[in-house]
Design a protein around this motif. Structure first.
Motif, PDB file in Angstrom:
ATOM      1  N   ASP A 185       0.825  -1.210   0.000  1.00  0.00           N
ATOM      2  CA  ASP A 185       0.000   0.000   0.000  1.00  0.00           C
ATOM      3  C   ASP A 185       0.858   1.259   0.000  1.00  0.00           C
ATOM      4  O   ASP A 185       0.591   2.206  -0.733  1.00  0.00           O
ATOM      5  N   LYS A 186       1.908   1.274   0.819  1.00  0.00           N
ATOM      6  CA  LYS A 186       2.789   2.447   0.879  1.00  0.00           C
ATOM      7  C   LYS A 186       3.534   2.651  -0.431  1.00  0.00           C
ATOM      8  O   LYS A 186       3.714   3.781  -0.886  1.00  0.00           O
ATOM      9  N   GLN A 187       3.971   1.564  -1.066  1.00  0.00           N
ATOM     10  CA  GLN A 187       4.655   1.691  -2.347  1.00  0.00           C
ATOM     11  C   GLN A 187       3.713   2.212  -3.421  1.00  0.00           C
ATOM     12  O   GLN A 187       4.106   3.034  -4.262  1.00  0.00           O
ATOM     13  N   LEU A 188       2.458   1.756  -3.416  1.00  0.00           N
ATOM     14  CA  LEU A 188       1.475   2.244  -4.386  1.00  0.00           C
ATOM     15  C   LEU A 188       1.195   3.732  -4.189  1.00  0.00           C
ATOM     16  O   LEU A 188       1.079   4.485  -5.159  1.00  0.00           O
ATOM     17  N   GLN A 189       1.104   4.167  -2.934  1.00  0.00           N
ATOM     18  CA  GLN A 189       0.889   5.584  -2.653  1.00  0.00           C
ATOM     19  C   GLN A 189       2.066   6.420  -3.155  1.00  0.00           C
ATOM     20  O   GLN A 189       1.877   7.498  -3.721  1.00  0.00           O
ATOM     21  N   GLU A 190       3.266   5.909  -2.968  1.00  0.00           N
ATOM     22  CA  GLU A 190       4.453   6.624  -3.432  1.00  0.00           C
ATOM     23  C   GLU A 190       4.471   6.718  -4.959  1.00  0.00           C
ATOM     24  O   GLU A 190       4.768   7.778  -5.525  1.00  0.00           O
ATOM     25  N   LEU A 191       4.134   5.628  -5.630  1.00  0.00           N
ATOM     26  CA  LEU A 191       4.090   5.653  -7.091  1.00  0.00           C
ATOM     27  C   LEU A 191       3.004   6.599  -7.599  1.00  0.00           C
ATOM     28  O   LEU A 191       3.207   7.305  -8.591  1.00  0.00           O
ATOM     29  N   ASP A 192       1.857   6.600  -6.925  1.00  0.00           N
ATOM     30  CA  ASP A 192       0.767   7.493  -7.331  1.00  0.00           C
ATOM     31  C   ASP A 192       1.188   8.960  -7.235  1.00  0.00           C
ATOM     32  O   ASP A 192       0.790   9.780  -8.051  1.00  0.00           O
ATOM     33  N   SER A 193       1.993   9.290  -6.235  1.00  0.00           N
ATOM     34  CA  SER A 193       2.391  10.686  -6.050  1.00  0.00           C
ATOM     35  C   SER A 193       3.524  11.101  -6.987  1.00  0.00           C
ATOM     36  O   SER A 193       3.783  12.276  -7.166  1.00  0.00           O
TER      37      SER A 193
END
Length: 136
Positions: free
Chosen positions: A49-57
């Motif tokens: 989840d944290k990696q996906l949030q980072e990629l989204d940003s």
């Protein structure tokens, strides 16, 4: 001698019950959560989840659209993945100076013919890269 023994690293019992004052299981309280479950499932999901949030940003909407539309150009394994509309939209939005309107219409026609040829030509079934497609 094991690496962990050589360097005096404690290995937790993965079947032991996991207990933490900060941990709130997603399931009912009566289910048993092991150390292995915590690391394999709960911690893994949190990390993803944290990696996906980072990629989204990291990518703005235009870059994401370019990547999404560009994926239409990946090697074709299944004709259903071949999206003529996405390829034409990619050309219209990101390469307008390279194509006139007439050329975009011709591109759509040529892509439709390619889709038909792909289904009928058994030699195209083995193509996995754009370079192989060009040589065919």
């Amino acid at each position: 001698m094991l690496f962990s023994e050589k360097h005096q690293i404690d290995i937790p019992d993965m079947q032991a019950l996991y207990k933490s004052s900060h941990y709130r299981p997603r399931r009912q309280d009566n289910q048993i959560i092991t150390v292995e479950h915590y690391y394999r499932v709960d911690l893994f999901i949190c990390t993803v989840d944290k990696q996906l949030q980072e990629l989204d940003s990291r990518f703005n909407e235009q870059a994401m659209e370019l990547l999404t539309l560009g994926s239409s150009l990946l090697p074709i394994k299944d004709i259903k993945m071949f999206d003529i509309d996405n390829i034409c939209l990619l050309v219209e939005k990101f390469y307008p100076t390279y194509f006139k309107e007439q050329e975009i219409n011709l591109l759509r026609y040529q892509l439709e013919l390619f889709g038909i040829e792909f289904l009928e030509n058994p030699q195209l079934k083995d193509v996995s890269t754009i370079a192989q497609l060009c040589t065919m």
